[in-house]
Design a protein around this motif. Structure first.
Motif, PDB file in Angstrom:
ATOM      1  N   VAL A   1     106.253  53.244  63.648  1.00  0.00           N
ATOM      2  CA  VAL A   1     106.736  53.737  62.183  1.00  0.00           C
ATOM      3  C   VAL A   1     106.520  53.013  61.146  1.00  0.00           C
ATOM      4  O   VAL A   1     106.275  53.527  59.884  1.00  0.00           O
ATOM      5  CB  VAL A   1     108.462  54.211  62.522  1.00  0.00           C
ATOM      6  CG1 VAL A   1     108.925  54.661  61.103  1.00  0.00           C
ATOM      7  CG2 VAL A   1     108.471  55.267  63.551  1.00  0.00           C
ATOM      8  N   GLY A   2     106.737  51.685  61.127  1.00  0.00           N
ATOM      9  CA  GLY A   2     106.663  50.740  60.261  1.00  0.00           C
ATOM     10  C   GLY A   2     105.480  50.750  59.671  1.00  0.00           C
ATOM     11  O   GLY A   2     105.253  50.403  58.622  1.00  0.00           O
ATOM     12  N   GLU A   3     104.444  50.621  60.583  1.00  0.00           N
ATOM     13  CA  GLU A   3     103.002  50.691  60.154  1.00  0.00           C
ATOM     14  C   GLU A   3     102.602  52.064  59.281  1.00  0.00           C
ATOM     15  O   GLU A   3     102.108  51.964  58.217  1.00  0.00           O
ATOM     16  CB  GLU A   3     102.138  50.683  61.164  1.00  0.00           C
ATOM     17  CG  GLU A   3     100.652  50.698  60.884  1.00  0.00           C
ATOM     18  CD  GLU A   3      99.662  50.507  62.072  1.00  0.00           C
ATOM     19  OE1 GLU A   3      98.436  50.662  61.797  1.00  0.00           O
ATOM     20  OE2 GLU A   3     100.275  49.600  63.206  1.00  0.00           O
ATOM     21  N   LEU A   4     102.938  53.112  59.554  1.00  0.00           N
ATOM     22  CA  LEU A   4     102.987  54.461  59.140  1.00  0.00           C
ATOM     23  C   LEU A   4     103.533  54.585  57.586  1.00  0.00           C
ATOM     24  O   LEU A   4     103.028  54.926  56.676  1.00  0.00           O
ATOM     25  CB  LEU A   4     103.358  55.638  59.766  1.00  0.00           C
ATOM     26  CG  LEU A   4     102.706  56.023  61.263  1.00  0.00           C
ATOM     27  CD1 LEU A   4     103.355  57.171  61.889  1.00  0.00           C
ATOM     28  CD2 LEU A   4     101.129  56.340  60.921  1.00  0.00           C
ATOM     29  N   ILE A   5     104.638  53.892  57.750  1.00  0.00           N
ATOM     30  CA  ILE A   5     105.585  53.930  56.274  1.00  0.00           C
ATOM     31  C   ILE A   5     104.772  52.840  55.179  1.00  0.00           C
ATOM     32  O   ILE A   5     104.602  53.084  54.136  1.00  0.00           O
ATOM     33  CB  ILE A   5     106.932  53.637  56.281  1.00  0.00           C
ATOM     34  CG1 ILE A   5     107.608  54.572  57.172  1.00  0.00           C
ATOM     35  CG2 ILE A   5     107.677  53.242  55.003  1.00  0.00           C
ATOM     36  CD1 ILE A   5     109.147  54.239  57.531  1.00  0.00           C
ATOM     37  N   GLY A   6     104.124  51.780  55.891  1.00  0.00           N
ATOM     38  CA  GLY A   6     103.453  50.880  55.255  1.00  0.00           C
ATOM     39  C   GLY A   6     102.355  51.171  54.504  1.00  0.00           C
ATOM     40  O   GLY A   6     101.881  50.902  53.453  1.00  0.00           O
ATOM     41  N   GLN A   7     101.539  52.232  55.355  1.00  0.00           N
ATOM     42  CA  GLN A   7     100.498  52.878  54.812  1.00  0.00           C
ATOM     43  C   GLN A   7     100.797  54.078  53.466  1.00  0.00           C
ATOM     44  O   GLN A   7      99.770  54.098  52.744  1.00  0.00           O
ATOM     45  CB  GLN A   7      99.713  53.464  55.927  1.00  0.00           C
ATOM     46  CG  GLN A   7      98.985  52.662  56.996  1.00  0.00           C
ATOM     47  CD  GLN A   7      98.628  53.317  58.272  1.00  0.00           C
ATOM     48  OE1 GLN A   7      98.708  54.582  58.343  1.00  0.00           O
ATOM     49  NE2 GLN A   7      98.079  52.659  59.118  1.00  0.00           N
ATOM     50  N   ALA A   8     101.691  54.879  53.755  1.00  0.00           N
ATOM     51  CA  ALA A   8     102.010  55.717  52.837  1.00  0.00           C
ATOM     52  C   ALA A   8     102.684  55.278  51.651  1.00  0.00           C
ATOM     53  O   ALA A   8     102.627  55.849  50.596  1.00  0.00           O
ATOM     54  CB  ALA A   8     103.095  56.846  53.570  1.00  0.00           C
ATOM     55  N   LEU A   9     103.387  54.265  51.797  1.00  0.00           N
ATOM     56  CA  LEU A   9     104.215  53.681  50.789  1.00  0.00           C
ATOM     57  C   LEU A   9     103.609  53.386  49.361  1.00  0.00           C
ATOM     58  O   LEU A   9     103.931  53.721  48.156  1.00  0.00           O
ATOM     59  CB  LEU A   9     105.188  52.543  51.006  1.00  0.00           C
ATOM     60  CG  LEU A   9     106.439  51.973  50.152  1.00  0.00           C
ATOM     61  CD1 LEU A   9     107.286  53.203  50.073  1.00  0.00           C
ATOM     62  CD2 LEU A   9     107.182  50.928  50.748  1.00  0.00           C
ATOM     63  N   PRO A  10     102.348  52.413  49.364  1.00  0.00           N
ATOM     64  CA  PRO A  10     101.583  52.199  48.301  1.00  0.00           C
ATOM     65  C   PRO A  10     101.344  53.569  47.389  1.00  0.00           C
ATOM     66  O   PRO A  10     101.252  53.277  46.378  1.00  0.00           O
ATOM     67  CB  PRO A  10     100.752  51.243  48.689  1.00  0.00           C
ATOM     68  CG  PRO A  10     101.126  50.876  50.161  1.00  0.00           C
ATOM     69  CD  PRO A  10     101.880  52.069  50.661  1.00  0.00           C
ATOM     70  N   TRP A  11     100.741  54.507  48.216  1.00  0.00           N
ATOM     71  CA  TRP A  11     100.418  55.634  47.397  1.00  0.00           C
ATOM     72  C   TRP A  11     101.522  56.268  46.867  1.00  0.00           C
ATOM     73  O   TRP A  11     101.111  56.665  45.427  1.00  0.00           O
ATOM     74  CB  TRP A  11      99.783  56.765  48.541  1.00  0.00           C
ATOM     75  CG  TRP A  11      98.487  56.114  49.088  1.00  0.00           C
ATOM     76  CD1 TRP A  11      98.528  55.692  50.377  1.00  0.00           C
ATOM     77  CD2 TRP A  11      97.097  55.878  48.673  1.00  0.00           C
ATOM     78  NE1 TRP A  11      97.119  55.362  50.786  1.00  0.00           N
ATOM     79  CE2 TRP A  11      96.372  55.404  49.639  1.00  0.00           C
ATOM     80  CE3 TRP A  11      96.624  56.162  47.251  1.00  0.00           C
ATOM     81  CZ2 TRP A  11      94.893  55.187  49.431  1.00  0.00           C
ATOM     82  CZ3 TRP A  11      95.408  55.690  46.992  1.00  0.00           C
ATOM     83  CH2 TRP A  11      94.661  55.250  48.177  1.00  0.00           C
TER      84      TRP A  11
END
Length: 332
Positions: free
Chosen positions: A95-105
């Motif tokens: 989950v942390g990786e998915l959030i990390g991918q979406a957060l900058p956008w």
């Protein structure tokens, strides 16, 4: 000193309550979230390791032979180590990786749009308030009308005009996936593609929110201009531009800082409808996918990140208020 201690204590208690609520929600839902999520993870004959089963159990609870208190302590331990679990809809991605991918956008798009909207609203509101009663007051009903338009309808109108009819701007995505099939490459042409794809979503957010900032600033400006210190400045013969900027606008903008802090905190939540309409890969779209797929771990992780960001933004605004206005420290 008492003000700072009270503020810090308040936000620590609020943080504890938010994390505890995040822990309890899946445990008070009807049914067994653990069984549901493990069943989704085992689709297609997948074999789950005991570590994955234990992680899902610690996040969502379930009758695994441990008390609720032990589960609570284990949950806090995983949170403090950054372990938000495994997504069931995108197994085995954490989950942390998915959030990390979406957060900058989301931070880039919604953050920039929020700042632009705030700046335009404050400057426009100060200008309208200073020239109240003139033709510029017509900006208030115009921007208020634009604010009342639903996000999704405004987004669809912009897409129909600028993408479908005129063909000037792309419809969906954060960048040209055909030009960059392997993902972001962080080159100058790539950033150009990102900028072009962000224009319509950002315009939707700015148009829909600038009216609130403008109306609030305009009303505070009118109220501030009736204060004794402004009248005294006028009686002293100071330049109108100095009175407007240094006396009226500066003090009238202080209440808007609280709203701006809350708006910045919710930047991480993304503009859910806007991201969904434009298929923008941010936190808002990720949240919708988590709800649609009953991805409990992903829902918990997104909720936790949003909560932490809102608390952090409000805490910083409280500190800023304490420095700007000494009365807050005395009364706080």
């Amino acid at each position: 000193m008492t003000f700072w201690i009270r503020r810090i204590a308040f936000y620590l208690v609020t943080l504890w309550a938010a994390v505890s609520l995040n822990f309890l929600l899946p445990r008070i839902l009807p049914g067994d979230p653990v069984a549901i999520m493990l069943g989704k993870l085992r689709r297609g004959g997948r074999q789950l390791s005991q570590e994955t089963v234990d992680a899902v159990t610690a996040l969502l609870g379930g009758d695994r032979g441990s008390s609720l208190w032990d589960q609570y302590l284990a949950y806090w331990g995983r949170m403090l180590h950054g372990d938000l679990g495994i997504s069931s809809t995108r197994y085995p991605t954490p989950v942390g990786e998915l959030i990390g991918q979406a957060l900058p956008w989301t931070v880039t798009l919604v953050g920039a749009a929020t700042i632009i909207s705030f700046v335009l609203g404050i400057i426009g509101g100060a200008w309208v308030g200073w020239f109240r009663g003139t033709w510029v007051d017509q900006l208030v009903p115009i921007t208020t009308f634009l604010q009342s338009i639903p996000y999704f309808w405004l987004a669809l109108v912009l897409v129909a005009v600028f993408s479908v009819q005129l063909g000037l701007l792309p419809i969906i995505g954060a960048y040209d996936v055909f030009e960059y099939p392997m993902g972001p490459d962080w080159s100058l042409p790539f950033f150009g593609s990102v900028f072009v794809h962000a224009l319509l979503p950002a315009a939707t957010i700015v148009i829909s929110s600038v009216g609130g900032w403008l109306l609030g600033m305009r009303n505070m400006m009118v109220q501030t201009m009736a204060e004794d210190y402004v009248l005294t400045a006028e009686a002293k013969g100071l330049r109108p531009s100095r009175i407007r900027s240094a006396y009226a606008a500066r003090n009238a903008s202080i209440p808007s800082l609280a709203g701006f802090g809350i708006a910045l905190g919710f930047v991480v939540a993304g503009s859910i409808v806007t991201e969904q309409v434009f298929s923008y890969p941010g936190i808002g779209k990720l949240m919708i996918q988590a709800v649609q797929g009953l991805d409990y771990a992903l829902m918990q992780g997104v909720f936790l990140v949003i909560t932490l960001t809102v608390l952090a933004a409000n805490f910083l605004i409280d500190l800023l208020y304490g420095f700007i206005d000494p009365r807050v420290r005395r009364n706080g």
